[in-house]
Write an enzyme that holds these catalytic residues in place. Structure first.
Site, short mmCIF file in Angstrom:
data_model
loop_
_atom_site.label_atom_id
_atom_site.label_comp_id
_atom_site.label_asym_id
_atom_site.label_seq_id
_atom_site.Cartn_x
_atom_site.Cartn_y
_atom_site.Cartn_z
N ASP A 267 12.95 17.74 15.77
CA ASP A 267 12.15 18.71 15.02
C ASP A 267 12.77 20.10 15.08
O ASP A 267 13.58 20.40 15.96
CB ASP A 267 10.74 18.79 15.61
CG ASP A 267 10.03 17.45 15.61
OD1 ASP A 267 10.10 16.74 14.59
OD2 ASP A 267 9.41 17.12 16.64
N ARG B 281 0.99 17.31 6.06
CA ARG B 281 0.90 17.75 7.46
C ARG B 281 0.88 19.27 7.58
O ARG B 281 1.79 19.88 8.11
CB ARG B 281 2.03 17.17 8.31
CG ARG B 281 2.04 15.65 8.34
CD ARG B 281 3.16 15.11 9.22
NE ARG B 281 3.20 13.65 9.18
CZ ARG B 281 4.12 12.91 9.78
NH1 ARG B 281 5.07 13.50 10.49
NH2 ARG B 281 4.09 11.60 9.69
#
Length: 323
Positions: free
Chosen positions: A136, A222
Site C-alpha cells: 500500500d 473504499r
C-alpha cells in the site's frame, strides 16, 4: 450529542487558501510545526506526538529515508524533494514524525508501513504509484496512535483495479488512528479498514479510526470501506467517487457533514454494517446503510456543515503546509 468544542481553525489544521477547482494545491501554503496537536481518535490513548523533541534529519534519497525512519527512538524526518524507487514498503519505527517540507516532498514507487508500532505522525507527504506487488501507499497494521495529516496519496486509473493496492489501509486491530486533511485521489480501491471478513477475532473491539476534512476525488471504491470497527467520517468532500463509504461486518460508523457529487453509492452497508448519518448532502445518491447506534464520539470536534465543506476542504486538503 457530542460537545463540539474543538475548533479546527484554532488548531491550525484545516483552513488556508481555498480553491474551487478539483485540485489540492493551495496558492498560499500554511506554515506548520512538528508540535501541532493530533485530533480525532489519534488524540486519545495518551495522544500522538510522533518524534517531537527527538533528533531531526532531512533526507532526499531512498537510502537516507529508509535509514532515518528506522528504530523506535524519537525522531523527526523531513523529506525534501521527490524520492523515486520501485520497492516494497519502508517500515517506520515508533515515535517517528515523517514530514514533507513542502508540496514537492513525494515518495514515488514505494510506500510506508507502520507495523506493530505506536506514536507515528505522517504529515504533508505525497505517496504515489506504488505497485500492488510492493504493498500500500500507507499501511497501518497491529499499531496504535497514528496520525496521517495533509498527505496526498494517488496512483492512476489507467490500469486495472489490481495493478495498485490500497492508498491508506488500516488493518489487524489497529487503534487510535486519524486520517485528516488529506487528498485521496485517482485510484480504484482507496482506503480499507479491516482487511478480511474472517478476521473478526482480531479486529472486533479495535479499528477505531477518524476520517476528517478529507478530499476524495476520482475514486472507484473504499472511501473508506470499514469492517468490524468504530469509525467517524466527517467534514469531507467527495467528487466523482463511485462507491463511497461502505460499512460492513458489524462496523459502527458516525457519518456527518459530508458532501457527495457524482457518486453512485454514497453510503451503504454490506454484511450487516451500520451507520448513523447526520447532515450529509448525498447529491444524486442516497444513504442505504442500516441504521446504527453510534451517535457520539469520545473527543471534541466541530462540524462545518455539509453546505460549507467544499469551500473549506478543496484547496486545503493535501500537501498545503510548509515546515
Amino acid at each position: 450529542m457530542t460537545n463540539f468544542k474543538w475548533i479546527v481553525a484554532a488548531a491550525g489544521l484545516l483552513f488556508g487558501q481555498v480553491l474551487a477547482a478539483p485540485t489540492a494545491t493551495s496558492t498560499h501554503a500554511k506554515r506548520a510545526t512538528v508540535s501541532d496537536a493530533a485530533f480525532g481518535y489519534a488524540s486519545l490513548n495518551g495522544g500522538t506526538t510522533g518524534g517531537a523533541g527527538g533528533t531531526t534529519t532531512t533526507v532526499s534519497s531512498y537510502a537516507a529515508f529508509t535509514s532515518a525512519v528506522s528504530g523506535d527512538d524519537a525522531k523527526v524526518v523531513y523529506v525534501d524533494g521527490t524520492i523515486k524507487q520501485t520497492a516494497d514498503q519502508v517500515k517506520i519505527g515508533s515515535n517517528t514524525s515523517i514530514i514533507g517540507k513542502d508540496a514537492n516532498a513525494i515518495l514515488e514507487g514505494f510506500g510506508v508501513l507502520v507495523k506493530e508500532k505506536e506514536n507515528v505522525i505522517i504529515r504533508n507527504l505525497g505517496v504515489s504509484k506504488v505497485l500492488a506487488d510492493n504493498g500500500d501507499a500507507i499501511g497501518v497494521q497491529y499499531s496504535n496512535n497514528v496520525w496521517i495529516d495533509h498527505c496526498d496519496v494517488s496512483s492512476d486509473r489507467d490500469h486495472d483495479k489490481d495493478y495498485y493496492d490500497g492508498l491508506i489501509d488500516i488493518t489487524h486491530g489497529s487503534d487510535y488512528v486519524t486520517v485528516s486533511n488529506t487528498f485521496i485521489h485517482d485510484h480504484w480501491k482507496a482506503s480499507l479498514v479491516g482487511h478480511s471478513d474472517s478476521n473478526e477475532d482480531e479486529d472486533s473491539g479495535h479499528l477505531t479510526v477518524t476520517y476528517a476534512n478529507n478530499y476524495w476525488y476520482n475514486v472507484n471504491s473504499r472511501a473508506p470501506s470499514f469492517r468490524f470497527g468504530t469509525g467517524h467520517v466527517y467534514n469531507s468532500y467527495y467528487l466523482d467517487v463511485s462507491d463511497g463509504i461502505n460499512t460492513r461486518d458489524g462496523a459502527q460508523l458516525l457519518v456527518e457533514s459530508n458532501q457527495f457529487v457524482d457518486s453512485k453509492k454514497a453510503l451503504y452497508s454490506t454484511d450487516d454494517g451500520y451507520a448513523v448519518s447526520n447532515d450529509n448532502d448525498f447529491g444524486d445518491s442516497e444513504n442505504t446503510a442500516e441504521e446504527g447506534t453510534l451517535t457520539s464520539m469520545p473527543y471534541d470536534y466541530t462540524l462545518l456543515g455539509s453546505a460549507n465543506v467544499k469551500a473549506a476542504v478543496v484547496g486545503t486538503a493535501g500537501q498545503t503546509l510548509t515546515f
